[in-house]
Write a protein that holds these residues in place. Structure first.
Motif, PDB file in Angstrom:
ATOM      1  N   UNK A  25       0.834  -1.211   0.000  1.00 38.39           N
ATOM      2  CA  UNK A  25       0.000   0.000   0.000  1.00 38.39           C
ATOM      3  C   UNK A  25       0.860   1.250   0.000  1.00 38.39           C
ATOM      4  N   UNK A  26       1.859   1.303   0.878  1.00 40.19           N
ATOM      5  CA  UNK A  26       2.701   2.492   0.997  1.00 40.19           C
ATOM      6  C   UNK A  26       3.602   2.683  -0.209  1.00 40.19           C
ATOM      7  N   UNK A  27       3.941   1.589  -0.877  1.00 35.48           N
ATOM      8  CA  UNK A  27       4.813   1.675  -2.046  1.00 35.48           C
ATOM      9  C   UNK A  27       4.059   2.136  -3.279  1.00 35.48           C
ATOM     10  N   UNK A  28       2.742   2.037  -3.254  1.00 29.13           N
ATOM     11  CA  UNK A  28       1.942   2.388  -4.426  1.00 29.13           C
ATOM     12  C   UNK A  28       1.391   3.811  -4.379  1.00 29.13           C
ATOM     13  N   UNK A  29       1.267   4.395  -3.181  1.00 30.97           N
ATOM     14  CA  UNK A  29       0.633   5.704  -3.053  1.00 30.97           C
ATOM     15  C   UNK A  29       1.562   6.801  -3.577  1.00 30.97           C
ATOM     16  N   UNK A  30       0.972   7.866  -4.122  1.00 32.06           N
ATOM     17  CA  UNK A  30       1.755   8.989  -4.629  1.00 32.06           C
ATOM     18  C   UNK A  30       2.450   9.721  -3.480  1.00 32.06           C
ATOM     19  N   UNK A  31       3.687  10.137  -3.725  1.00 33.74           N
ATOM     20  CA  UNK A  31       4.415  10.933  -2.731  1.00 33.74           C
ATOM     21  C   UNK A  31       4.706  12.331  -3.269  1.00 33.74           C
ATOM     22  N   UNK A  32       3.962  12.776  -4.283  1.00 37.58           N
ATOM     23  CA  UNK A  32       4.109  14.132  -4.796  1.00 37.58           C
ATOM     24  C   UNK A  32       3.697  15.143  -3.729  1.00 37.58           C
ATOM     25  N   UNK A  33       4.255  16.332  -3.840  1.00 37.13           N
ATOM     26  CA  UNK A  33       3.899  17.405  -2.927  1.00 37.13           C
ATOM     27  C   UNK A  33       4.552  17.256  -1.569  1.00 37.13           C
ATOM     28  N   UNK A  34       4.140  18.117  -0.652  1.00 38.60           N
ATOM     29  CA  UNK A  34       4.730  18.118   0.689  1.00 38.60           C
ATOM     30  C   UNK A  34       3.644  18.042   1.747  1.00 38.60           C
ATOM     31  N   UNK A  35       2.585  17.291   1.404  1.00 37.52           N
ATOM     32  CA  UNK A  35       1.472  17.055   2.310  1.00 37.52           C
ATOM     33  C   UNK A  35       1.643  15.656   2.897  1.00 37.52           C
ATOM     34  N   UNK A  36       1.703  15.573   4.229  1.00 43.24           N
ATOM     35  CA  UNK A  36       1.933  14.289   4.892  1.00 43.24           C
ATOM     36  C   UNK A  36       0.654  13.722   5.504  1.00 43.24           C
ATOM     37  N   UNK A  37      -0.506  14.150   5.013  1.00 42.92           N
ATOM     38  CA  UNK A  37      -1.756  13.724   5.634  1.00 42.92           C
ATOM     39  C   UNK A  37      -2.001  12.222   5.481  1.00 42.92           C
ATOM     40  N   UNK A  38      -1.341  11.570   4.511  1.00 43.69           N
ATOM     41  CA  UNK A  38      -1.486  10.124   4.377  1.00 43.69           C
ATOM     42  C   UNK A  38      -1.031   9.411   5.645  1.00 43.69           C
ATOM     43  N   UNK A  39      -0.166  10.039   6.409  1.00 43.44           N
ATOM     44  CA  UNK A  39       0.361   9.431   7.630  1.00 43.44           C
ATOM     45  C   UNK A  39      -0.545   9.633   8.847  1.00 43.44           C
ATOM     46  N   UNK A  40      -1.647  10.335   8.690  1.00 41.59           N
ATOM     47  CA  UNK A  40      -2.548  10.546   9.825  1.00 41.59           C
ATOM     48  C   UNK A  40      -2.974   9.198  10.407  1.00 41.59           C
ATOM     49  N   UNK A  41      -2.769   9.043  11.704  1.00 42.50           N
ATOM     50  CA  UNK A  41      -3.106   7.800  12.376  1.00 42.50           C
ATOM     51  C   UNK A  41      -2.052   6.716  12.252  1.00 42.50           C
ATOM     52  N   UNK A  42      -1.012   6.975  11.445  1.00 47.06           N
ATOM     53  CA  UNK A  42       0.025   5.976  11.224  1.00 47.06           C
ATOM     54  C   UNK A  42       1.391   6.435  11.725  1.00 47.06           C
ATOM     55  N   UNK A  43       1.529   7.742  11.911  1.00 44.90           N
ATOM     56  CA  UNK A  43       2.769   8.307  12.440  1.00 44.90           C
ATOM     57  C   UNK A  43       2.430   9.660  13.052  1.00 44.90           C
TER      58      UNK A  43
END
Length: 267
Positions: A25-43
């Motif tokens: 899952x983490x290897x497939x998600x886009x990492x463009x930009x400087x928004x880290x909201x994907x990490x909410x609840x995970x870090x």
């Protein structure tokens, strides 16, 4: 990722399945930009006490011409309630240039694709405010050149040995020169050498926690200088070891170093 593709030891089939699911899952998600909201609840990352985004927005509201260096996807700049009449942002990474352009152009800001090399593509004394959040490099003589007399450089930067618990988990012990890089006092000396007066310099060490291996993968894919050349396939054994460590001991804890520097050009 199949079990045969990663013949790594796990305490149970369920642990292996969780590892493969989280990493994929983490290897497939886009990492463009400087928004880290994907990490909410995970870090989680403790924030510095000075509130950089709020303080930056206050300065932007009083500026006439501002430059945001290494804007990323433009997220921090776009969050300011008011931008100066002249607002320019630079960014080097093409996906972020496109993202920042889409976000900032409707707000009246111009995004310039710049390779993060000296010289900056602007004339002398072009800006009364230059800002930068977490710049990879700082070209102090160029910052001094593009600042108007009396202008201000305001920046939050990554300090020494930041998140090195994670770095050294993958790369092993780092040499002393790597651990002391980005020392705030070096920034003070460089700013002074460029002819600027440092009016504020503060540093804090903060707590960061990673709750699952997916969060680690996402972080290392996004913050590419932490473990240079990081890929999932190239680091499977250490990823599996860290997954087992998190499962058995709880969140992986690292220390994040941040410093705030404000410098003014005499005049």
């Amino acid at each position: 990722m199949s079990a045969s593709a990663a013949p790594l030891p796990f305490p149970s089939p369920a642990s292996r399945e969780r590892f493969e699911t989280l990493v994929a899952e983490a290897d497939a998600v886009s990492v463009d930009g400087w928004d880290f909201s994907w990490l909410d609840g995970r870090a989680t990352e403790q924030r510095p006490s000075w509130g950089y985004a709020r303080a930056m927005a206050d300065r932007l509201g009083r500026a006439h011409a501002a430059l945001d260096i290494q804007t990323g996807g433009g997220e921090v700049l776009a969050a300011a309630p008011r931008l100066p009449p002249v607002t320019v942002a630079t960014e080097a990474w093409p996906p972020n240039v496109a993202r920042a352009t889409a976000l900032l152009h409707p707000l009246g800001a111009v995004v310039v694709a710049d390779g993060d090399e000296s010289p900056l593509p602007f004339g002398d004394a072009a800006f009364d405010l230059v800002v930068s959040r977490h710049p990879v490099t700082v070209h102090w003589p160029e910052i001094a050149r593009v600042l108007a007399p009396g202008g201000t450089y305001f920046s939050q930067q990554v300090g020494p040995a930041s998140v090195f618990e994670l770095v050294e988990f993958f790369l092993g012990p780092q040499p002393p020169e790597a651990r002391r890089a980005r020392d705030p006092e070096d920034a003070r000396a460089a700013a002074t050498a460029a002819g600027l007066d440092v009016v504020d310099l503060r540093a804090e060490t903060l707590r960061t926690e990673f709750f699952d291996i997916g969060a680690v993968v996402y972080f290392l894919r996004k913050v590419v200088w932490m473990v240079p050349g990081f890929t999932v396939q190239g680091h499977l054994p250490r990823l599996a070891a860290l997954h087992r460590k998190i499962e058995s001991e709880g969140p992986f804890v690292a220390r994040t170093a941040r410093f705030l520097i404000e410098a003014r050009k005499p005049g």
